[in-house]
Enzyme design. Structure first.
Site, short mmCIF file in Angstrom:
data_model
loop_
_atom_site.label_atom_id
_atom_site.label_comp_id
_atom_site.label_asym_id
_atom_site.label_seq_id
_atom_site.Cartn_x
_atom_site.Cartn_y
_atom_site.Cartn_z
N CYS A 46 0.77 -1.21 0.00
CA CYS A 46 0.00 0.00 0.00
C CYS A 46 0.81 1.26 0.00
O CYS A 46 2.00 1.26 -0.17
CB CYS A 46 -0.81 0.00 1.27
SG CYS A 46 0.17 -0.77 2.58
N ASN A 276 3.36 -0.70 5.28
CA ASN A 276 3.43 -0.96 3.85
C ASN A 276 4.54 -1.96 3.64
O ASN A 276 5.69 -1.69 3.94
CB ASN A 276 3.72 0.34 3.08
CG ASN A 276 4.07 0.07 1.62
OD1 ASN A 276 3.86 -1.02 1.11
ND2 ASN A 276 4.62 1.08 0.96
N GLY A 277 4.18 -3.13 3.13
CA GLY A 277 5.21 -4.14 2.89
C GLY A 277 4.69 -5.50 3.28
O GLY A 277 3.48 -5.73 3.32
N MET A 521 18.39 -27.40 -17.85
CA MET A 521 17.21 -28.01 -18.45
C MET A 521 16.20 -28.57 -17.46
O MET A 521 15.47 -29.51 -17.77
CB MET A 521 17.62 -29.11 -19.45
CG MET A 521 18.45 -28.57 -20.58
SD MET A 521 18.36 -29.54 -22.08
CE MET A 521 16.72 -29.17 -22.69
N LYS A 979 14.32 -21.79 -11.04
CA LYS A 979 14.98 -21.15 -9.90
C LYS A 979 14.19 -19.93 -9.44
O LYS A 979 14.70 -18.82 -9.48
CB LYS A 979 16.42 -20.78 -10.24
CG LYS A 979 16.57 -20.07 -11.57
CD LYS A 979 18.01 -19.57 -11.76
CE LYS A 979 18.18 -18.98 -13.14
NZ LYS A 979 19.48 -18.46 -13.41
N CYS A 1144 17.85 -30.66 -30.03
CA CYS A 1144 18.41 -30.82 -28.68
C CYS A 1144 18.31 -32.29 -28.27
O CYS A 1144 17.32 -32.95 -28.54
CB CYS A 1144 17.64 -29.95 -27.69
SG CYS A 1144 17.93 -30.35 -25.97
N CYS A 1150 24.07 -27.13 -20.90
CA CYS A 1150 23.88 -25.80 -21.47
C CYS A 1150 24.80 -24.79 -20.82
O CYS A 1150 25.31 -23.88 -21.47
CB CYS A 1150 22.44 -25.34 -21.27
SG CYS A 1150 21.21 -26.59 -21.62
N CYS A 1155 27.37 -27.27 -26.10
CA CYS A 1155 26.27 -28.03 -26.69
C CYS A 1155 26.72 -28.62 -28.02
O CYS A 1155 27.03 -27.89 -28.95
CB CYS A 1155 25.08 -27.11 -26.90
SG CYS A 1155 23.69 -27.93 -27.69
#
Lengths: 1521, 497
Positions: A46, A276-277, A521, A979, A1144, A1150, A1155
């Site tokens: 907010c 706020n947070g 991958m 991730k 692939c 990678c 590759c």
């Protein structure tokens, strides 16, 4: 004088949209029972602020300023789907005696001379009996305390200003007025009222009345709040317009909630604060608070302390809980500055002054910090205080006037003040606060407040009692440790379920490099619960991460705010303030080596109790349960017997004894001690022969362990060391490396959640259980939930027993080879194995649908990997002829090739995807990293190589106005499946000239993507970024990419309210170029769960028709697409499969740039091996579409739209392995509404309100038509945001980014400009602000010029005051900014080409910068230049303090000894002076010869060799080219 | 990470161990490849890409964990490499030498596309030879002896692999073979230049040392009845291999059979190879001595395109034939044999007649062959296996000069039920023994079968795989049987009480 009450209709008339309410409550119920949604998943954020009269005299002006400020933050809040119901707003004021005297008179009472107390009460509105009951309870408790009641007042309200949904849930709003004796201290009365309030609340709760709520209950102050828009506070409550309503302070708040259920009680401010947070450590804090309750006592409360429990009521938001604990600590005898310091401490690094460190050391000894983004406006007693969190993640701008007002809030300009009256404009940096003591009539700045606290006690001496164990542990290296080895070691490894792969791929890199292994991958192995292989218990815990509502932290570049400091031993009474609270041990890390552990144990002697956590191998499942019970009992007895430390140990494993999985052992002991109210009396330490990787250790700490000793991992390292596997490294080094890797990994896992302090992470269960039995979880990991249930204690036991038997029966113990990370025939199943890859490539190469079916067959016959593999279609209707189903062409348009950056992919592969997707009218996503502008035009053969979706990721690489204007959709990547919550890094060796050009950086120089978007720390920030993007591209839809997690439904609702058009839910399996293995494997949830939750919660909130849902993560076949549709998705991303179609073969290297098929590499020789073609990709999508058609026809459906959300067409066909307690997919199949209609997606873009640019476009017509030079002039307010952005879009489309001459259009603005001033502004546009500006000035600046200076009338000395906000020039690629004044935090973060001159800045200046130039002429905050790998900076440093503020890891400091750079700098300052008339610039230029020697030239190490002109090093004067 | 030494294929070239020159090697039966030295093995192993999906493993019948032992070799951790390699393979030193790697692991190596595959076979051989030299290879001595005994018929790859596995678990093993030496095709079929015979004998010694009994020169059904065998053992494994040579079908009713000498000079491949191997092992063989099966100074034509054909042509070269020609009906790309072997053969001087099919034999009046009449063929559409089938071209006959014709057209099973006098032993229509693939048991209780006799003629590596699988099934079956028996015994004691 008399306020207008004409609109204030009776509270009894009208009930709002009751049909909606009924329906909504039904849906809520259904989803809550189905385990899809729970109210505690809500987030909010907010605008927040305060106004106070410094002299402490109440006035009407204060109230009016507060109301005015609320009107100016509406854009930080959100509106419900009914277009009128706000998320809540409110104001906290003093009780105006005169005002209430009149109203008491109306009740027929005469006012006595006591203090008037007022309770602002929300009562049940429709249930009259309950309403009456509540009144009775309130009165009873007040009378019981001996106070006199004047009576009830129905508060006048104007219900015409609120939406029908807010009306439907509106409570009866009344005030109870009473008298308290004048002779008692005000503080004492307030404390009594606090106890009374808690008694009332508990009594009401005991009667199961849920709609009762006390907004305030005090003789000092009163809170008016509700579910209206901020600007309507005084319309809804006409009381506030009464001239007699005066106050010394006003604290106000505008809420933005991810929820849309109008919950009146969650509106802020709360009794003490407005927040706020988001508190990231909320769960941990709550758990520890319930432990602290056990020992809580104070003479101030006496027996009453029992009435205060539970401190935090169920259903509280994080802010409400924070407020509750603030309130307790305040009434416990501390004042507001001290409570803030204790609850939300500043980060104190090694170089902080000792007295400050001592103060915080004491605070941390008492209480775990409440950690997370926080701007707090608070009031208690005589103190009014504004403050921010340790990271400074929320803005707080401060204005002080010469007529005695202090105004602090989220934005500057919220209260309009004449510039000539302003004596101070500042901002709060990380961990800072500013306060007014109303009694003293004095403003306390941060340093004064902290000095005041430092002087109160001899904190240093107190802290001396807590033993810092470092020395003891440092000396422990030489303690001989009996080493197990050979077969014995092998057998224990086997018992723990370890494989050769674990040792080689996980352990070795940690010990060798001190780093976690990297993989590529994504994850295509089965969820642990679906696997037929043994999977350690930690595989069932998925790491939580933050997205949208709070930011993750960069644990590498912002390490200084994080700590692993670990308190060991019993915790004291939090209400106390005494030296005894420091009686515990302090460790620097929760990870102990075996030597440290044994010396600690020796040192502790009797105070520690060792508990064996192995069990007899011959037990049955029942006996196993019994054995765990026995361990719990043993722990309890030890603690009751006085043990301050429990040492759980599984070293006793043998042929006859099995180790209990460490996670169960710790979880059992921790949860048992919590239940027994004993947890704070002891530490729980575990020596585990099972844990090896970071994730496992994080889980142990997360479920309550104080320290962890991974003794078997250490033994393995020793063994490998003896075998010479660490060439030239000492044993100490490799064990140290292992520990470093674990510690950094822990920091990373915490930082994903935005948590910086281990003490608040411990016992916080920041995980999701996936596939664990509900009863197991509720018993041993109580606050967690396990939605689909799964493996229980008996299943666990049979698994470990089997492992154990095998380990101890074979002649020679040989570790299995593994196969979890990389496919092995004997190891874990992978969805993509050689057969599937071959089959799919054959189908794409030949175009044969037969071949595709052969592939599809292989997939469907494989072992279950994903939850969807347990589902099958229900045939409810007769099949239709396939000709009746929508065409392949139509279906293909719904398919997307998801964001894979150029940088991961080779240019050939990246282009091939785009061309293929454009050919079939589908969309490809550019990924992060920009795109070559050459691709924005058609190829000679008509192919379109431009990605239809352009991604905006945290690195903002190549995100220019042109890039943003050359697409149909803009995707904000908040998180990525492999991730979530982490940043990335493209190592210098991969940055070739093309990539460097596209990313606006230098070839060979490392590029860093920060974990968070630095302009999205909170949901209202996301709304702002969406707003900015919709300005810079007036046609593009905006997509927000999220990763599946529990609670994603409410986040999606918030995102929908932020005006996103598409929400992408990524699954955990998603691919990636490079990620730490533990993230690939252990973070994020399956998309099936996230998608279904998002769909259902959006439906419940009436927001589903506002957005398109898209999903991705391992979709492989037409079947997957149809299931995704039924779970709620309208669009489908297919990533890994599209790479396979291009050749692939899942080498999964990678990240190595090797590759062999040229898909994922930048090496030219390897790129030459690329054999992919658009045809093959088109073939893939055609096959999928064909398969979708077949399935639809068989189900009797003619289009995908018809099956969207039709979970009734799915059923669970398998409940998984027989050993599981249960596996219940109902939570993903439950439906919010009962309808079975499919839906048509809305392709209309959700428009956002216009800004000043609408006017500017008209006024600048001549410039836009003909390039004519023009000057425009306007007054601005902080509510006018993204000024110049829409205009820049028009310029870009007409002239290109560099087609218009500089300063063709000059826009002069007077006042406080709103956020994102000049975002993505391009060449030809100059914005000239007289006044100041808020956050995100020059975001993504693409060639424009921005100058900001104080108004001519201002008496301020510019360089002493703040003129622009936080995160200025984020992701700028070119252009210039001149600001005569200071900038906030994170100036020029990720700048890659813009030039800026400012007169000082906050912390983290120039972070991650890769290009451009920054000149600061004033003081800078800490951590300057962290992760800065390119560009340069100059800093004026007359008092020699600059050097201590930098993060020296990637940058070097040089003096300006060559005329080239000195002249260069001088020209910059001249330019600054020309644009801003800066007095400081004038002064410097006039004394240039002297000034130049006081400048630093800051150059990143990596660009030093690339500089056009040499920089001279001061040391020895040696030149570097 | 430990793969630091890996992924070197982008900079490091493929190097095979030294191969002797064709001139040098065509005069003896010694192996043609040298062993890697340790450095070379480590370097070459380091070229492995450490794939997420190791196609080499997928295409290895034994599912060898190739990337793992390559990594361990690259790191110089050969003892661990041997541990991993020998965990899935009973005779890695033999596979390393004779597997057609170019059709299996190496042929599917992902870096093969332009980088040339990792030299997997040579590294495997290096690991195992090092293990032998260092004494890491141990006889299969069990920790605990079990009383059940198992009779294994056939001392070839399948039988030996099963014997080794079962012995490790403590079973009492007797292996029967009708030949006089242990090893089956490994000893008599494969020529020494591919697999020197002491390699096989080294294994034999280890197996004997581990307590496995061998009964040689013993034909089941003749020397011992099958019934007796079953009575003697708790379980029986048939792993006899396939020995019946396929004959050449020729147009005008001529049969390719040589049975009664009406086709002097027509020789079945295995017969030819066995004699050659016996000579190599020092045996006296009259047919060789009298010159009837000696190829010296003769024109030799070998018919067939498989590995056996390659063995024959290269043996013939080494026995100083005047000319050696291989006739095969498809082309080079479509031949079943290893391309590497073809290359070796060509180097050594063998001539190949591709797309050519024998239609008749020319004979002199004594019945002695003088030539082979062949017809050219061309390739038609691919069949189900993906190979193109040959179609004869009319009127394209021509004659190849030949003094001796060796038929390497493959092998069929012998008539097992008849040979064993056990009609209940079920066989397929091709004569292979039928088994339940879930248990590998034949139609007779406790009688299992594995290897070529089940699968049809195949590679040694498949034999090993089948033998190992059979061992697992036999163990499961015996263990369950024992458990059932003890339950029954308990019930009995319980009820008698």
């Amino acid at each position: 004088m008399t306020p207008s009450y004409k609109n204030a209709a009776s509270q009894h008339s009208g009930y709002g949209d009751t049909a909606w309410l009924k329906n909504r409550l039904e849906m809520q119920d259904r989803l809550q029972q189905g385990g899809v949604w729970s109210p505690d998943q809500e987030h909010d954020a907010c605008g927040v602020g305060m106004v106070a009269a410094i002299d402490g005299k109440p006035s009407r002006q204060v109230v009016e300023k507060g109301i005015e400020a609320l009107r100016a933050v509406w854009h930080r809040g959100a509106v419900d789907a009914d277009g009128k119901t706000g998320d809540g707003a409110g104001i906290h004021l003093e009780i105006p005696r005169d005002f209430f005297v009149e109203h008491i008179a109306h009740t027929g009472h005469a006012v006595d001379d006591g203090r008037i107390g007022v309770g602002m009460v929300f009562l049940p509105r429709t249930d009259m009996a309950a309403q009456e009951r509540c009144r009775c309870i309130v009165e009873d408790e007040i009378l019981a305390a001996g106070f006199t009641i004047y009576g009830w007042r129905q508060v006048p309200v104007d219900i015409s200003v609120i939406g029908s949904r807010a009306e439907a849930t509106r409570p009866e709003i009344e005030q109870i007025m009473f008298s308290t004796p004048i002779d008692e201290e005000e503080d004492a009365i307030e404390r009594k009222l606090y106890v009374i309030r808690r008694k009332i609340e508990n009594a009401v709760l005991a009667e199961r009345i849920m709609e009762f709520y006390l907004c305030s209950f005090s003789v000092r102050s009163i809170i008016y709040k509700g579910m209206f828009l901020a600007e309507q506070v005084s319309d809804f409550y006409p009381d506030l317009k009464d001239e007699r309503f005066i106050s010394r302070f006003a604290v106000y708040h505008q809420r933005y909630s991810t929820n849309t259920f109008p919950t009146w009680r969650l509106a802020q401010p709360f009794g003490v604060l407005a927040h706020n947070g988001e508190i990231n450590t909320y769960r941990g804090n709550l758990n520890w608070m319930s432990c602290h309750e056990d020992r809580m006592s104070s003479p101030l409360f006496g027996e009453d302390v029992e009435h205060l429990k539970p401190l935090v009521q169920g259903g509280s938001s994080d802010s409400a809980a924070l407020d509750a604990v603030f309130e307790l600590m305040l009434h416990g005898g501390r004042d507001l500055p001290m409570v803030k310091t204790m609850m939300v401490p500043e980060a104190t690094g090694d170089d902080a002054p000792k007295d400050l460190k001592d103060l915080y050391g004491y605070c941390n000894a008492v209480m775990e910090p409440w950690d997370g983004p926080a701007a707090l406006a608070s009031v208690s007693g005589d103190w009014v205080l504004a403050s921010v969190d340790r990271n400074g993640l929320r803005p707080m701008r401060v204005t002080i006037t010469n007529d005695g007002f202090i105004i602090a809030g989220s934005e500057t300009g919220m209260v309009q003040v004449d510039e000539h009256q302003i004596v101070e404009k500042s901002r709060l940096g990380p961990g800072q606060m500013i306060a007014v003591n109303l009694a003293e009539g004095k403003v306390y700045h941060d340093a004064e407040l902290k000095q005041m606290l430092i002087k109160r006690k001899d904190w240093g001496r107190w802290l001396g009692r807590s033993q810092v164990m470092d020395n003891l542990l440092a000396a422990s290296k030489n303690i001989p440790e009996k080493i197990i080895s050979g077969d014995d070691m092998r057998r224990r490894q086997l018992t723990a379920g370890w494989t050769l792969e674990d040792l080689e791929l996980l352990l070795q890199p940690m010990a060798e490099d001190g780093k976690e292994a990297i993989g590529s991958m994504g994850d295509d192995t089965p969820l642990a619960v679906l696997s037929n292989k043994y999977r350690g218990l930690h595989h069932f815990f998925r790491q939580n991460f933050s997205q949208v509502t709070n930011p993750p932290i960069d644990s590498l570049r912002e390490r200084h705010v994080m700590t692993l400091r670990t308190r060991l031993g019993n915790l004291g009474n939090i209400l106390d303030e005494s030296a005894e609270q420091c009686d515990h041990l302090l460790l620097n890390s929760p990870v102990l080596t075996t030597a440290e552990e044994s010396s600690l144990q020796q040192w502790l002697g009797d105070r520690a109790a060792v508990i064996d956590v192995t069990v007899d191998a011959n037990l049955d499942a029942e006996g196993f349960q019994q054995a765990i019970d026995d361990i719990e009992r043993a722990a309890e007895e030890a603690v009751r017997g006085g043990a301050e430390h429990l040492m759980l140990d599984d070293r006793n494993t043998s042929a006859d004894r099995i180790a209990i999985p460490s996670i169960v052992a710790v979880g059992a002991v921790h949860s048992h001690l919590v239940r027994q109210q004993l947890r704070t009396f002891t530490s729980i330490n575990i020596a585990s022969g099972e844990c090896l990787d970071v994730h496992h250790i994080a889980v142990l700490i997360g479920v309550g362990a104080t320290t962890v000793t991974p003794w078997l991992a250490e033994a393995c390292i020793k063994d490998r060391h003896e075998r010479g596997l660490f060439k030239g490294m000492s044993l100490d080094t490799v064990i140290g490396n292992y520990r470093t890797a674990i510690e950094n990994g822990l920091l990373k896992i915490m930082s994903k959640m935005g948590i910086s302090v281990l003490a608040s992470y411990r016992g916080g269960y920041n995980f999701e259980a996936l596939g664990l039995s509900r009863s197991l979880v509720s018993r041993y990991f109580p606050p967690m939930s396990s939605r689909i249930s799964g493996l229980g204690l008996s299943g666990i036991f049979s698994q470990i027993k089997a492992l154990h038997e095998k380990a101890w029966s074979e002649q020679k113990a040989v570790l299995p080879v593994g196969g979890f990370f990389r496919f092995r025939q004997s190891g874990e199943h992978h969805a993509f194995d050689a057969n599937a890859i071959h089959a799919m490539q054959r189908a794409c190469d030949t175009g044969s649908y037969e071949a595709w079916k052969a592939y599809s067959d292989i997939v469907s016959r494989a072992r279950p990997v994903n939850l969807r593999d347990l589902l099958d279609f229900v045939s409810k209707y007769d099949a239709v002829n396939i000709d009746q189903v929508q065409s392949i062409t139509e279906i293909r348009k719904r398919l997307v090739s998801p964001g894979i950056s150029l940088g991961a992919l080779s240019p050939e592969a990246h282009e091939t995807l785009s061309i293929a997707m454009n050919r079939i009218g589908a969309k490809s996503d550019s990924g992060e990293g920009g795109e070559d502008p050459a691709r924005f035009v058609l190829r000679d053969n008509g192919d379109n190589p431009s990605s239809a979706i352009k991604q905006v990721a945290s690195g903002r690489f190549g995100v220019t106005a042109e890039y943003l204007n050359s697409c149909e959709e803009l995707e904000i990547k908040v998180a990525q499946g492999a991730k979530p919550g982490e940043g990335g890094q493209l190592p210098g060796i991969k940055v070739d000239s093309l990539i460097a050009r596209l990313r606006h950086s230098t070839p060979g120089v490392t590029l860093i993507s920060p974990p968070p978007h630095h302009d999205i720390y909170s949901i209202e920030d996301l709304a702002q970024l969406i707003y900015d993007l919709k300005q810079i591209n007036p046609n593009a839809r905006v997509c927000v990419k999220l990763v599946a997690a529990t609670g994603i439904g409410t986040i999606a609702a918030g995102v929908a309210k932020a005006k996103a058009d598409t929400i992408l839910i990524s699954g955990h399996g998603g691919g990636t170029g490079a990620s730490p293995q533990s993230s690939i494997k252990h973070a994020g949830m399956p998309w099936e769960m996230g998608l279904s939750e998002a769909h259902q919660v959006l439906t419940m909130n009436g927001l589903r028709n506002k957005v398109i849902l898209r999903t991705d993560g391992g979709l492989k076949t037409g079947r997957d697409v149809v299931i995704a549709a039924m779970l709620g998705a309208e669009e489908y991303g297919i990533g890994t499969a599209s790479l396979l179609a291009m050749g692939c073969i899942m080498v999964r290297q990678c990240h190595s740039n090797t590759c062999p098929v040229g898909v994922c590499t930048q090496r030219e020789d390897l790129r030459a091996k690329f054999t992919g073609t658009p045809e093959k990709v088109v073939q893939l999508f055609t096959h999928i579409a064909e398969e979708v058609r077949e399935i639809l026809a068989s189900l009797g459906m003619s289009s995908l739209d018809e099956v969207v959300g039709r979970t009734d067409l799915l059923r669970q066909v398998s409940r998984g392995d027989a050993a599981l307690d249960d596996l219940d997919l109902n939570p993903i199949l439950v439906r919010a509404d009962g309808t079975t209609h499919g839906r048509k997606p809305n392709h209309e873009r959700n428009e956002v309100p216009d800004t000043l640019d609408a006017l500017m476009l008209t006024d600048a017509r001549n410039a836009l038509d003909r390039g004519q030079r023009m000057q425009l002039s306007y007054n601005v307010k902080n509510t006018q945001r993204a000024i110049g952005t829409r205009l820049s879009s028009h310029i870009t489309r007409k002239f290109g980014m560099t087609g218009l001459k500089e300063e063709t259009i000059t826009v002069r603005l007077r006042g406080s400009a709103g956020q994102s001033l000049g975002a993505f502004a391009v060449q030809g546009l100059k914005l000239e602000v007289h006044g100041d500006a808020n956050d995100y000035v020059g975001k993504g600046l693409s060639g424009g010029l921005i100058s900001i200076r104080p108004m001519a009338a201002s008496p301020l000395v510019p360089q002493d005051h703040t003129i622009i906000g936080n995160t200025v020039l984020y992701g700028a690629t070119s252009g210039k900014l001149f600001a005569s004044g200071q900038a906030g935090e994170r100036l020029a973060v990720r700048n890659s080409g813009a030039v800026a001159v400012v007169e000082g800045c906050g912390s983290n200046g120039c972070e991650y910068m890769t290009g451009g130039e920054v000149v600061t002429l004033g003081r800078v905050g800490s951590n300057f230049g962290a992760g800065m790998t390119g560009g340069m900076a100059f800093a004026y440093d007359p008092d020699g303090k600059f050097e201590s503020q930098i993060n020296s890891e990637s940058i070097g400091l040089y003096r300006l000894l060559t005329s080239h750079w000195a002249d260069h700098l001088k020209a910059r300052i001249e330019e600054h002076h020309r644009h801003t008339a800066s007095p400081l610039a004038a002064k410097l230029l006039s004394e240039w010869d002297q000034a130049v020697s006081q400048f630093w030239h800051i150059v990143p190490h990596e660009v030093l060799p690339h500089l056009s002109h040499p920089v001279i090093v001061t040391k020895g004067g040696e030149a570097i080219a | 990470m430990t793969t630091k030494s890996m992924l070197q294929f982008v900079t490091r070239h493929k190097e095979m161990p030294d191969k002797r020159t064709a001139e040098e090697r065509r005069h003896d039966f010694d192996e043609i490849y040298a062993d890697f030295n340790a450095d070379a093995a480590a370097e070459q192993a380091g070229r492995c890409s450490q794939c997420g999906v190791p196609f080499c493993q997928t295409h290895c019948p034994l599912s060898n964990n190739i990337p793992d032992w390559l990594m361990l070799t690259a790191e110089g951790r050969l003892e661990e490499a041997y541990e991993v390699s020998s965990a899935t393979n009973t005779f890695p030193e033999i596979c390393g030498r004779i597997c057609p790697q170019d059709r299996l692991c190496e042929g599917n190596c992902v870096i093969e596309k332009g980088f040339e595959s990792v030299t997997i076979g040579a590294v495997e051989r290096h690991i195992t030879e090092t293990a032998f030299a260092e004494g890491w290879v141990k006889p299969p001595t069990p920790m605990v002896e079990r009383e059940e005994s198992i009779g294994i018929v056939g001392a070839g790859p399948a039988g030996l692999a099963a014997a080794e596995q079962l012995r490790r678990q403590g079973y009492q093993i007797t292996v029967y073979d009708r030949y006089d030496r242990v090893g089956g095709l490994m000893i008599y079929g494969i020529p020494g230049f591919k697999l020197e015979k002491d390699i096989v004998q080294r294994r034999e010694a280890l197996l004997r040392e581990g307590g496995i009994d061998f009964v040689l020169n013993c034909a089941i059904g003749t020397d011992i009845s099958f019934d007796d065998l079953r009575k003697k053992h708790d379980a029986v494994l048939i792993a006899t291999g396939v020995y019946k040579a396929r004959t050449l079908e020729m147009g005008d009713g001529q049969s390719g059979s040589d049975a009664d000498g009406d086709n002097a000079g027509l020789v079945p491949a295995l017969h030819y190879l066995t004699i050659s191997n016996r000579i190599g092992l020092g045996d006296q063989v009259s047919e060789y001595a009298d010159g009837s099966l000696s190829v010296k100074d003769k024109n030799v034509v070998v018919i067939g395109g498989g590995d056996t054909a390659m063995d024959c042509v290269r043996t013939a070269i080494r026995q100083d034939a005047k000319s050696v020609t291989c006739v095969y009906r498809r082309d080079r790309a479509n031949m079943p044999g290893s391309a590497r072997e073809v290359m070796n053969a060509e180097e050594e001087g063998v001539r190949f007649e591709w797309l050519s099919q024998p239609v008749a034999l020319d004979k002199d009046k004594n019945g002695q062959i003088t030539g082979v009449v062949c017809q050219r063929s061309r390739l038609g559409a691919p069949d189900a296996s993906g190979r193109q089938s040959p179609e004869p071209i009319a009127a394209s006959d021509y004659t190849l000069k030949a003094d001796m014709v060796i038929m390497a057209l493959g092998f069929d099973p012998e008539d097992m039920p008849n040979m064993f006098h056990e009609p209940r032993l079920k066989v397929s229509r091709w004569g292979t023994i039928s088994i339940d693939w879930k248990t590998m048991m034949t139609s007779l209780d406790g009688v299992f079968a594995a290897g070529d006799i089940v699968r049809g003629a195949s590679l040694v590596v498949w034999g090993i795989r089948d033998g190992r699988d059979a061992a697992t099934h036999i163990d499961n079956w015996l263990t369950r049987k024992k458990a059932e028996a003890s339950i029954k015994a308990n019930q009995k004691t319980a009820s008698t009480r």
